[in-house]
Scaffold this active site. Structure first.
Site, PDB file in Angstrom:
ATOM      1  N   SER A   1     -39.002  20.305  37.299  1.00 36.53           N
ATOM      2  CA  SER A   1     -38.566  20.994  38.394  1.00 36.53           C
ATOM      3  C   SER A   1     -38.596  22.701  37.832  1.00 36.53           C
ATOM      4  CB  SER A   1     -37.135  20.840  38.673  1.00 36.53           C
ATOM      5  OG  SER A   1     -37.427  19.595  39.590  1.00 36.53           O
TER       6      SER A   1
ATOM      7  N   LYS B   1     -31.155  29.572  40.508  1.00 35.17           N
ATOM      8  CA  LYS B   1     -31.283  28.390  41.314  1.00 35.17           C
ATOM      9  C   LYS B   1     -29.514  27.830  41.816  1.00 35.17           C
ATOM     10  CE  LYS B   1     -33.102  23.649  40.969  1.00 35.17           C
ATOM     11  NZ  LYS B   1     -33.794  22.792  40.256  1.00 35.17           N
TER      12      LYS B   1
ATOM     13  N   SER C   1     -38.234  20.984  41.700  1.00 33.11           N
ATOM     14  CA  SER C   1     -37.205  21.269  42.818  1.00 33.11           C
ATOM     15  C   SER C   1     -36.814  22.823  42.633  1.00 33.11           C
ATOM     16  CB  SER C   1     -35.894  20.434  42.481  1.00 33.11           C
ATOM     17  OG  SER C   1     -35.359  20.608  41.345  1.00 33.11           O
TER      18      SER C   1
HETATM   19  N1  GLN Z   1     -39.524  15.849  40.798  1.00 31.06           N
HETATM   20  C1  GLN Z   1     -38.790  15.114  39.924  1.00 31.06           C
HETATM   21  C2  GLN Z   1     -37.935  14.402  40.857  1.00 31.06           C
HETATM   22  O1  GLN Z   1     -37.772  14.576  42.012  1.00 31.06           O
HETATM   23  C3  GLN Z   1     -38.046  16.115  38.967  1.00 31.06           C
HETATM   24  C4  GLN Z   1     -36.903  16.977  39.487  1.00 31.06           C
HETATM   25  C5  GLN Z   1     -36.460  17.665  38.668  1.00 31.06           C
HETATM   26  O2  GLN Z   1     -36.887  17.934  37.522  1.00 31.06           O
HETATM   27  N2  GLN Z   1     -35.191  18.252  38.927  1.00 31.06           N
HETATM   28  O3  GLN Z   1     -36.804  13.673  40.219  1.00 31.06           O
END
Ligand code: GLN
Length: 484
Positions: A175, A76, A151
């Site tokens: 994410s 990532k 994400s």
């Molecule tokens: N979807 C969640 C957010 O937007 C979690 C994102 C993540 O785990 N990085 O914050």
């Protein structure tokens, strides 16, 4: 080779049926060929990857290979890697090439793994769909009109489409697990503090945790054996004896109590997702597990608490992007304050700005007690609910997401709908608990994920439960048609 597990790839490398250079080329060709429409990668650098592969081949020839030597792994783009663009999918870091390696990257390099490329994601890991990227949206390999989740959507899509045997991700509120579920792959968020955050670009530091993506629980264990470990450069890294995450893979499920929280099966859960998850729970029961009811009474407060705490921490972490030391700087400005203002206005996308505004608001004088402090108290209650639940069970099972992958564009204008995708995942981050998602069925042709949450440091147990499930089922072996 594209369907082989990590241990099968390692065996093929050891037997010289394939070289790491050939294997790396195979995946690079897939990324550039059939994988290109997915937009799963922000950066590939064949020369760099192939140089690492050549070194790995030398190590294999010298008889000094470990389990991951020569295996290509996608990272990532939140993990900085020396000589690689490390952008976090933001315009703010679009020109940033890292001068150093994240701890996780160091560990993979030391193991002889090959960096296959940097994967696309939501900007600064803020999102649930991987649409909020400066580099454009990632697409779901099962249906390119749908999102891969976020994400870490690029990593999940890459593993699902066989563009990489495995990948890394980060999970602040879901994410890793959420895109794993929506792309039909496996993903693990470890206990907070098990994987070092050094060189992992910060979003919400008390919640962020790196972890692996793969196509099986056994592969996740092999990746964890490399990723996990104490690092003095991360002050929240835990100093614990090294463990073998594969040690419980073959443990039978007899005597295991799996807790099913009614709170995770209420309104908002799509009926076809519920049916797949219930089928998986029955499969666990057939394998010898005992299913018990548990309660997480404050589960409904996890999304509101998360969306106060995460933005608060983000607003602080992202103050470092000021156009002075590194990253983007506006080209035209009138004095220092104007330079800051324009740099941040131009460098950040709309979701990042929303988080900074919310975070600054909840931390401001007069609102701190009403929002931030209240959210921290709820966080404690949520951790307490889990502690109570684990008195009666060894793992908590339920859906990873309330629905299957939604259509691109469907939720981009409705942040609250986007945030509600995290309804079953954020609690594990608030409590710091390990949790994983594995494929457990399909609904309308799209994959469904089963989430398992464990008590602190129960990763090996969770991986064992998942492995037993995968020995008895084949959901994790399904391949999206255009990538078979
Ligand atoms: N979807 C969640 C957010 O937007 C979690 C994102 C993540 O785990 N990085 O914050």
């Amino acid at each position: 080779m594209i369907d082989a597990s990590i241990s099968e790839l390692a065996a093929a490398l050891a037997a010289r049926r394939i070289s790491s250079v050939e294997l790396t080329r195979l995946f690079l060709d897939r990324i550039a060929g059939p994988g290109a429409p997915l937009n799963a990668f922000i950066a590939v650098d064949p020369e760099r990857s192939l140089a690492q592969a050549r070194a790995a081949d030398g190590r294999i020839a010298a008889g000094a290979a470990g389990p991951l030597t020569g295996i290509p792994i996608a990272h990532k783009d939140i993990f900085v890697a020396e000589g690689w663009p490390s952008t976090c999918a933001s315009r703010m870091l679009a020109n940033f090439v890292s001068p150093y390696d994240a701890h996780v990257i160091e560990r993979f390099n030391a193991a002889g793994a090959v960096i296959l490329g940097k994967t696309n994601m939501d900007e600064f890991a803020m999102g649930s769909s991987s649409e909020a990227s400066w580099y454009g949206a990632v697409r779901n390999p099962w249906d390119t009109g749908r999102v891969p989740g976020g994400s870490s959507g690029g990593s999940a899509a890459a593993v699902a489409a066989r563009l990489a045997p495995a990948a890394t991700g980060t999970d602040t509120g879901g994410s890793i697990r959420q895109p794993a579920a929506l792309c039909g792959v496996c993903g693990l968020k470890p206990t907070y503090g098990v994987v070092s955050r050094y060189g992992m670009i910060a979003f919400a530091s008390s919640l962020d945790q790196g972890g692996p993506f793969a196509r099986s629980a056994a592969d996740l264990a092999a990746l964890m054996n490399v990723m996990a470990g104490f690092d003095p450069r991360d002050s929240t890294s835990l100093e614990r004896p090294a463990e073998d995450y594969a040690r419980e893979l073959e443990r039978p499920l007899a005597g295991l109590r799996v807790g099913v929280p009614s709170e995770y099966f209420g309104a908002g859960l799509a009926a076809d997702v519920a049916a797949a998850v219930e089928g998986a729970i029955e499969a666990l029961e057939r394998l010898g597990a005992e299913v018990v009811d548990v309660h997480l009474p404050n589960a409904g407060l996890s999304v509101p608490a998360y969306y106060v705490i995460a933005p608060a921490e983000a607003s602080s972490n992202l103050s470092r992007y000021d156009g002075v030391r590194y990253g983007y700087r506006a080209t035209e400005y009138d004095g220092l304050i104007d330079m800051y203002r324009r740099t941040r206005a131009e460098g950040f996308g709309p979701e990042v700005k929303r988080r900074i505004l919310v975070g600054t608001y909840v931390l401001s004088h007069g609102y701190y007690d009403a929002y931030y402090l209240k959210a921290q108290k709820i966080r404690r209650l949520i951790a307490r609910d889990f502690a109570e639940a684990f008195k009666g069970c060894d793992a908590i099972v339920g859906p990873t997401t309330p629905s299957v992958a939604f259509r691109l564009g469907e939720k981009v204008d409705d942040p609250v709908q986007m945030y509600l995708n995290d309804i079953y995942t954020v609690a594990a981050n608030l409590a710091g608990l390990p949790a994983l998602s594995i494929p457990c069925g399909f609904a309308g042709g799209m994959p469904v994920g089963l989430q398992l949450v464990g008590d602190y440091f129960a990763e090996a147990r969770l991986l064992g439960i998942a492995h037993r499930f995968q020995q008895a089922t084949d959901w994790h072996r399904r391949t999206p048609q255009s990538f078979a």
